[in-house]
Design a protein around this motif. Structure first.
Motif, mmCIF file in Angstrom:
data_model
loop_
_atom_site.group_PDB
_atom_site.id
_atom_site.type_symbol
_atom_site.label_atom_id
_atom_site.label_comp_id
_atom_site.label_asym_id
_atom_site.label_seq_id
_atom_site.Cartn_x
_atom_site.Cartn_y
_atom_site.Cartn_z
ATOM 1 N N SER A 10 -6.960 37.568 14.078
ATOM 2 C CA SER A 10 -7.577 36.913 12.924
ATOM 3 C C SER A 10 -6.615 35.843 12.423
ATOM 4 O O SER A 10 -5.456 36.137 12.112
ATOM 5 N N ARG A 12 -5.793 32.919 9.634
ATOM 6 C CA ARG A 12 -6.150 32.594 8.242
ATOM 7 C C ARG A 12 -5.497 31.310 7.739
ATOM 8 O O ARG A 12 -5.613 30.969 6.567
ATOM 9 N N TYR A 87 -8.862 36.389 0.587
ATOM 10 C CA TYR A 87 -9.374 36.861 1.887
ATOM 11 C C TYR A 87 -10.852 36.520 2.086
ATOM 12 O O TYR A 87 -11.399 36.714 3.151
ATOM 13 N N TRP A 156 -13.292 36.705 11.776
ATOM 14 C CA TRP A 156 -14.604 37.302 11.456
ATOM 15 C C TRP A 156 -14.580 37.621 9.966
ATOM 16 O O TRP A 156 -13.681 38.319 9.487
ATOM 17 N N GLY A 159 -16.448 39.202 3.903
ATOM 18 C CA GLY A 159 -16.000 39.242 2.501
ATOM 19 C C GLY A 159 -16.723 38.252 1.582
ATOM 20 O O GLY A 159 -17.111 38.614 0.461
ATOM 21 N N SER A 196 -1.702 40.943 15.134
ATOM 22 C CA SER A 196 -2.767 41.788 14.587
ATOM 23 C C SER A 196 -2.175 43.090 14.082
ATOM 24 O O SER A 196 -1.156 43.540 14.587
ATOM 25 N N ARG A 199 -3.332 49.419 15.914
ATOM 26 C CA ARG A 199 -4.577 50.145 16.156
ATOM 27 C C ARG A 199 -4.307 51.645 16.159
ATOM 28 O O ARG A 199 -3.183 52.093 16.421
HETATM 29 C C1 LIG Z 1 -17.068 42.851 10.035
HETATM 30 C C2 LIG Z 1 -15.718 42.256 9.708
HETATM 31 C C3 LIG Z 1 -15.519 41.641 8.498
HETATM 32 C C4 LIG Z 1 -14.272 41.052 8.177
HETATM 33 N N1 LIG Z 1 -14.140 40.367 6.991
HETATM 34 C C5 LIG Z 1 -12.980 39.739 6.716
HETATM 35 C C6 LIG Z 1 -12.852 38.946 5.555
HETATM 36 O O1 LIG Z 1 -13.792 38.784 4.780
HETATM 37 N N2 LIG Z 1 -11.663 38.321 5.321
HETATM 38 C C7 LIG Z 1 -10.600 38.454 6.168
HETATM 39 O O2 LIG Z 1 -9.556 37.868 5.892
HETATM 40 N N3 LIG Z 1 -10.694 39.192 7.308
HETATM 41 C C8 LIG Z 1 -11.854 39.818 7.606
HETATM 42 N N4 LIG Z 1 -11.989 40.539 8.775
HETATM 43 C C9 LIG Z 1 -10.855 40.581 9.727
HETATM 44 C C10 LIG Z 1 -10.169 41.943 9.767
HETATM 45 O O3 LIG Z 1 -9.368 42.098 8.648
HETATM 46 C C11 LIG Z 1 -9.350 41.999 11.071
HETATM 47 O O4 LIG Z 1 -10.203 41.894 12.186
HETATM 48 C C12 LIG Z 1 -8.561 43.315 11.214
HETATM 49 O O5 LIG Z 1 -7.603 43.424 10.194
HETATM 50 C C13 LIG Z 1 -7.852 43.393 12.580
HETATM 51 O O6 LIG Z 1 -7.016 42.275 12.785
HETATM 52 P P1 LIG Z 1 -7.204 41.300 14.039
HETATM 53 O O7 LIG Z 1 -8.554 40.648 13.917
HETATM 54 O O8 LIG Z 1 -6.089 40.292 13.953
HETATM 55 O O9 LIG Z 1 -7.121 42.113 15.292
HETATM 56 C C14 LIG Z 1 -13.205 41.119 9.108
HETATM 57 C C15 LIG Z 1 -13.431 41.725 10.354
HETATM 58 C C16 LIG Z 1 -14.663 42.270 10.666
HETATM 59 C C17 LIG Z 1 -14.885 42.865 12.032
#
Ligand SMILES: Cc1cc2nc3c(=O)[nH]c(=O)nc-3n(C[C@H](O)[C@H](O)[C@H](O)COP(=O)(O)O)c2cc1C
Length: 210
Positions: A10, A12, A87, A156, A159, A196, A199
């Motif tokens: 993810s 940001r 976020y 993704w 939020g 990330s 897990r």
């Molecule tokens: C359905 C879903 C909704 C998410 N919503 C947010 C969000 O609104 N804001 C955000 O910063 N990250 C959001 N995330 C990211 C997650 O925080 C992130 O995928 C998780 O912490 C794992 O980290 P990685 O994606 O780096 O592997 C979302 C992920 C998913 C799957």
């Protein structure tokens, strides 16, 4: 493919680097090659490729967050909602934002249960399966992996969707039965320590029945 899964994180924070339309179209095409129940392909993608409009969407989310916080009585809940707004607006400095819409998915099983007067409990239990949302999620994951493969970052996001109505009004998008299911920014990562979170161990989430 194995490596690609671990290449996605993810993101940001984004560089001010443009994403060519050609790459965007490739990413969306890859998303549409996800499997979908009954091959219904009940997805629609809106690509906002305009920094001013993306920033405006971020302001819409901030405003809605403030409005909701102002109505909360509990100070702790108020603080928490306000704190998490960062976020909910991580797309704000990205060159591109992709909005993923989900369309209706008529579930045969649910329809049959209703017709044979099954209990509400049984109907609700089957509705939890949400194949329509599973379709969108498969497309979303394809999208994120395709972007990672091309060297782009994504995140993704669900939020910010408390402001879905206001975002739809701002973009002027309407498609019968479709609703905003997720948003992702798209761009070149500006995070030098991209990582990330850990897990759960596989053994904790795996049951093998032999
Ligand atoms: C359905 C879903 C909704 C998410 N919503 C947010 C969000 O609104 N804001 C955000 O910063 N990250 C959001 N995330 C990211 C997650 O925080 C992130 O995928 C998780 O912490 C794992 O980290 P990685 O994606 O780096 O592997 C979302 C992920 C998913 C799957």
């Amino acid at each position: 493919m194995g490596d690609l899964i671990y290449k996605r994180h993810s993101v940001r924070k984004f560089k001010n680097t443009d994403v060519p339309l050609e790459d965007i179209k490739k990413i969306i095409k890859d998303a549409t090659y996800a499997p979908s129940g009954k091959n219904l392909q009940n997805w629609h993608f809106i690509v906002v490729k305009n920094k001013k409009k993306i920033q405006e969407m971020s302001k819409i989310v901030e405003k809605k967050n403030e409005e909701m916080a102002s109505k909360l009585m509990d100070e702790e809940k108020k603080k928490s909602l306000t704190k998490y707004v960062k976020y909910h607006t991580v797309f704000k400095d990205a060159p591109v934002a992709i909005l993923v819409y989900a369309g209706k998915y008529p579930s045969t099983g649910v329809d049959v249960l209703k017709e044979i007067n099954a209990s509400d409990e049984e109907i609700k239990e089957l509705e939890k399966v949400s194949p329509g949302i599973q379709n969108i999620s498969a497309a979303m994951e394809n999208l994120l992996l395709s972007a990672a493969d091309l060297g782009y970052g994504t995140c993704w996001m669900t939020g910010p969707l408390y402001a879905a109505k206001e975002i739809n009004e701002f973009l002027g998008f309407e498609k019968e039965g479709y609703f905003l299911a997720a948003i992702t920014p798209l761009g070149v990562s500006d995070d030098s320590e991209l990582k990330s979170p850990p897990r759960k161990p596989v053994d904790e989430v795996l049951t093998i029945i032999e």
